[in-house]
Design an enzyme around this catalytic site. Structure first.
Site, PDB file in Angstrom:
ATOM      1  N   GLY A 157     -20.200   7.119   5.269  1.00  0.00           N
ATOM      2  CA  GLY A 157     -19.269   7.386   4.162  1.00  0.00           C
ATOM      3  C   GLY A 157     -19.923   7.015   2.846  1.00  0.00           C
ATOM      4  N   VAL A 158     -20.410   8.031   2.140  1.00  0.00           N
ATOM      5  CA  VAL A 158     -21.065   7.743   0.860  1.00  0.00           C
ATOM      6  C   VAL A 158     -20.206   8.292  -0.285  1.00  0.00           C
ATOM      7  CG1 VAL A 158     -23.442   7.296   1.541  1.00  0.00           C
ATOM      8  CG2 VAL A 158     -22.663   9.665   1.399  1.00  0.00           C
ATOM      9  N   GLY A 159     -18.978   7.782  -0.318  1.00  0.00           N
ATOM     10  CA  GLY A 159     -18.073   8.120  -1.420  1.00  0.00           C
ATOM     11  C   GLY A 159     -18.240   7.090  -2.517  1.00  0.00           C
ATOM     12  N   HIS A 160     -17.124   6.687  -3.136  1.00  0.00           N
ATOM     13  CA  HIS A 160     -17.188   5.748  -4.260  1.00  0.00           C
ATOM     14  C   HIS A 160     -17.919   4.466  -3.872  1.00  0.00           C
ATOM     15  CE1 HIS A 160     -13.761   8.212  -5.740  1.00  0.00           C
ATOM     16  NE2 HIS A 160     -14.318   7.918  -6.907  1.00  0.00           N
ATOM     17  N   VAL A 161     -17.412   3.776  -2.850  1.00  0.00           N
ATOM     18  CA  VAL A 161     -17.986   2.476  -2.481  1.00  0.00           C
ATOM     19  C   VAL A 161     -19.357   2.651  -1.823  1.00  0.00           C
ATOM     20  CG1 VAL A 161     -17.661   0.355  -1.165  1.00  0.00           C
ATOM     21  CG2 VAL A 161     -15.685   1.518  -2.132  1.00  0.00           C
ATOM     22  N   LYS A 219       0.874  -1.182   0.000  1.00  0.00           N
ATOM     23  CA  LYS A 219       0.000   0.000   0.000  1.00  0.00           C
ATOM     24  C   LYS A 219       0.904   1.224   0.000  1.00  0.00           C
ATOM     25  CE  LYS A 219      -4.507   0.974   0.619  1.00  0.00           C
ATOM     26  NZ  LYS A 219      -5.676   0.206   0.192  1.00  0.00           N
TER      27      LYS A 219
HETATM   28  P1  NAD Z   1     -14.023   7.743  -0.884  1.00  0.00           P
HETATM   29  O1  NAD Z   1     -12.969   8.716  -0.524  1.00  0.00           O
HETATM   30  O2  NAD Z   1     -14.612   7.801  -2.257  1.00  0.00           O
HETATM   31  O3  NAD Z   1     -15.246   7.885   0.135  1.00  0.00           O
HETATM   32  C1  NAD Z   1     -15.065   8.031   1.503  1.00  0.00           C
HETATM   33  C2  NAD Z   1     -16.242   8.857   2.018  1.00  0.00           C
HETATM   34  O4  NAD Z   1     -16.151   8.907   3.421  1.00  0.00           O
HETATM   35  C3  NAD Z   1     -16.253  10.298   1.506  1.00  0.00           C
HETATM   36  O5  NAD Z   1     -17.528  10.645   1.050  1.00  0.00           O
HETATM   37  C4  NAD Z   1     -15.845  11.116   2.729  1.00  0.00           C
HETATM   38  O6  NAD Z   1     -16.406  12.412   2.762  1.00  0.00           O
HETATM   39  C5  NAD Z   1     -16.383  10.253   3.853  1.00  0.00           C
HETATM   40  N1  NAD Z   1     -15.707  10.439   5.137  1.00  0.00           N
HETATM   41  C6  NAD Z   1     -14.380  10.655   5.376  1.00  0.00           C
HETATM   42  N2  NAD Z   1     -14.159  10.750   6.697  1.00  0.00           N
HETATM   43  C7  NAD Z   1     -15.359  10.573   7.297  1.00  0.00           C
HETATM   44  C8  NAD Z   1     -15.768  10.553   8.647  1.00  0.00           C
HETATM   45  N3  NAD Z   1     -14.912  10.737   9.648  1.00  0.00           N
HETATM   46  N4  NAD Z   1     -17.082  10.344   8.892  1.00  0.00           N
HETATM   47  C9  NAD Z   1     -17.977  10.158   7.883  1.00  0.00           C
HETATM   48  N5  NAD Z   1     -17.634  10.172   6.582  1.00  0.00           N
HETATM   49  C10 NAD Z   1     -16.350  10.393   6.304  1.00  0.00           C
HETATM   50  O7  NAD Z   1     -13.432   6.306  -0.560  1.00  0.00           O
HETATM   51  P2  NAD Z   1     -13.964   4.902  -1.085  1.00  0.00           P
HETATM   52  O8  NAD Z   1     -13.172   4.517  -2.263  1.00  0.00           O
HETATM   53  O9  NAD Z   1     -15.434   4.914  -1.151  1.00  0.00           O
HETATM   54  O10 NAD Z   1     -13.490   3.951   0.098  1.00  0.00           O
HETATM   55  C11 NAD Z   1     -14.187   3.942   1.333  1.00  0.00           C
HETATM   56  C12 NAD Z   1     -13.486   3.012   2.313  1.00  0.00           C
HETATM   57  O11 NAD Z   1     -13.449   1.689   1.760  1.00  0.00           O
HETATM   58  C13 NAD Z   1     -12.018   3.368   2.589  1.00  0.00           C
HETATM   59  O12 NAD Z   1     -11.702   3.015   3.914  1.00  0.00           O
HETATM   60  C14 NAD Z   1     -11.247   2.478   1.640  1.00  0.00           C
HETATM   61  O13 NAD Z   1      -9.943   2.192   2.097  1.00  0.00           O
HETATM   62  C15 NAD Z   1     -12.100   1.238   1.676  1.00  0.00           C
HETATM   63  N6  NAD Z   1     -11.956   0.425   0.478  1.00  0.00           N
HETATM   64  C16 NAD Z   1     -12.221   0.954  -0.740  1.00  0.00           C
HETATM   65  C17 NAD Z   1     -12.083   0.161  -1.871  1.00  0.00           C
HETATM   66  C18 NAD Z   1     -12.425   0.685  -3.240  1.00  0.00           C
HETATM   67  O14 NAD Z   1     -12.597  -0.127  -4.163  1.00  0.00           O
HETATM   68  N7  NAD Z   1     -12.561   1.994  -3.427  1.00  0.00           N
HETATM   69  C19 NAD Z   1     -11.660  -1.163  -1.734  1.00  0.00           C
HETATM   70  C20 NAD Z   1     -11.420  -1.690  -0.457  1.00  0.00           C
HETATM   71  C21 NAD Z   1     -11.557  -0.874   0.646  1.00  0.00           C
END
Ligand code: NAD
Length: 383
Positions: free
Chosen positions: A208-212, A108
């Protein structure tokens, strides 16, 4: 040797000044102590003042293959925090690949900085050169605050990158696959807890309503769950409500005051801790975030005592890794979806093992992953 000299394993240039100014510098465990504790192979510090790049690449274990793991861009409050995050996240990748049956090691990278300010073509290309200098021992991908577009720049400098856009022959954004795997793990948890995996009517909070998170909300809405969302970003909350209509927003500071069936952490790690567990009113924890348990061997047993079923994070969030790893063998979307679906059965197997051995579910998942690592290490030793 003075501790500051222990701080770097493989160094290009480092921001010594701010490290030495750190108020706790003399009391910090050395990087080697951290590495020894978590059993790392290598740590690489990358610095380029012109583009503003400060990156740390952590290679945890390459028994199963090259270390694959995303690059996270985050405004860490100290370099120590960045190092610890890179070490913890890369270790998680070793176990994630092992339990998912992939021939990949764990790695990582973290880049220190404000995502809204430091991104540039030069920074990504310089970073790509650093990745390339490792000759394929580390393969990068997307993570928090990095996108397929950023991977495109990295790909201009190295072939050791996955998650590149589809038009470049890659598999694009891994998040839908991660979300689908989490959904599978959540359904398996429901089956274990309630005897069937129907999520309709269940109260699910997605933090957390980002990508995933957004893709997961999509699956949950489709399954008829009552979906609640929390995020620190107003635009993300609005985007999610605009897309899915039915979801309800909960204040991020109040989430553990709420009764829910399933808590789905999809933001950052360590949200399952002393404080949150004492307040939690849910039956299941199943989410995408890495390293959800602040201290695995403390908080895993605490959840058992509270009767909360925990779906191990590195097991159910492996869908994205399965997807990007498929780029290395010739990409086939249907095959990937089939592999991601297997998370359902694997989650049930882990729950059974945890029951049989009277251990917490994260420990059971680690045990299965460790078994595979040991078996393949023995195969490697005989070659
Ligand atoms: P992302 O950055 O697109 O979304 C994260 C979301 O969480 C954002 O909307 C952000 O505003 C919100 N956030 C950040 N801090 C916060 C807090 N303290 N309280 C509430 N919301 C908060 O990230 P992602 O790609 O959606 O990934 C989300 C999680 O899943 C991460 O921990 C990442 O490591 C894990 N993950 C992601 C993937 C992937 O395919 N993207 C794969 C495995 C694990």
């Amino acid at each position: 040797m003075h501790r500051q000299y222990l701080y770097v394993v493989l160094i290009h240039k480092i921001d010594w000044f701010s490290l030495l100014l750190h108020p706790n510098f003399q009391n910090m465990p050395s990087v080697f102590e951290h590495m020894q504790e978590l059993e790392h192979e290598q740590l690489v510090f990358c610095h380029d003042p012109k583009s503003g790049l400060n990156a740390i690449i952590a290679i945890h274990n390459t028994t199963l293959g090259p270390a694959l793991g995303g690059t996270r861009l985050w405004n860490y409050s100290s370099h120590e925090d960045a190092v610890v995050d890179a070490l913890r996240l890369s270790r998680g990748m070793t176990y994630k690949a092992a339990i998912s049956g992939l021939n990949l090691g764990g790695g990582k990278a973290v880049i220190v900085g404000d995502a809204s300010k430091i991104k540039s073509e030069a920074l990504w290309r310089r970073y790509g050169r650093f990745v390339d200098s490792l000759n394929g021992k580390y393969i990068t991908a997307e993570d928090v605050n990095t996108s397929a577009r950023d991977m495109e720049y990295i790909a201009m400098e190295t072939e050791h990158v996955t998650g590149v856009p589809e038009f470049m022959g890659g598999s694009g954004d891994p998040s839908p696959f991660t979300a689908y795997g989490v959904f599978m793990g959540m359904k398996a948890s429901a089956k274990k807890m309630w005897g069937n995996d129907d999520l309709s009517g269940k109260k699910v909070l997605v933090q957390g309503v980002g990508h995933v998170g957004q893709y997961l909300v999509g699956h949950l809405v489709e399954a008829g769950a009552q979906v609640f969302i929390a995020d620190i970003s107003e635009p993300k909350l609005k985007e999610t409500v605009d897309k899915f209509g039915k979801v309800k927003i909960i204040n991020n500071d109040d989430i553990f005051n709420m009764e829910m069936d399933i808590y789905a952490p999809c933001a950052l790690g360590a949200t399952v801790n002393d404080d949150s567990i004492s307040k939690m009113k849910c039956a299941i924890i199943a989410g995408a975030a890495n390293n959800q348990l602040a201290v695995e061997d403390k908080h895993g047993p605490m959840l058992i005592e509270k009767g909360i079923l925990y779906a191990p994070d590195f097991l159910i969030n492996a869908g994205g890794l399965v997807n990007v790893s498929a780029e290395l063998d010739g990409y086939n979307r249907d095959r990937v979806m089939g592999q991601v679906e297997q998370i359902y059965d694997r989650t049930l197997e882990i729950f059974d093992l945890a029951d049989e051995e009277k251990i917490h579910t994260q420990a059971a998942a680690m045990k299965i992953a460790q078994r595979r690592l040991e078996a393949i290490a023995a195969v490697n030793a005989r070659l």
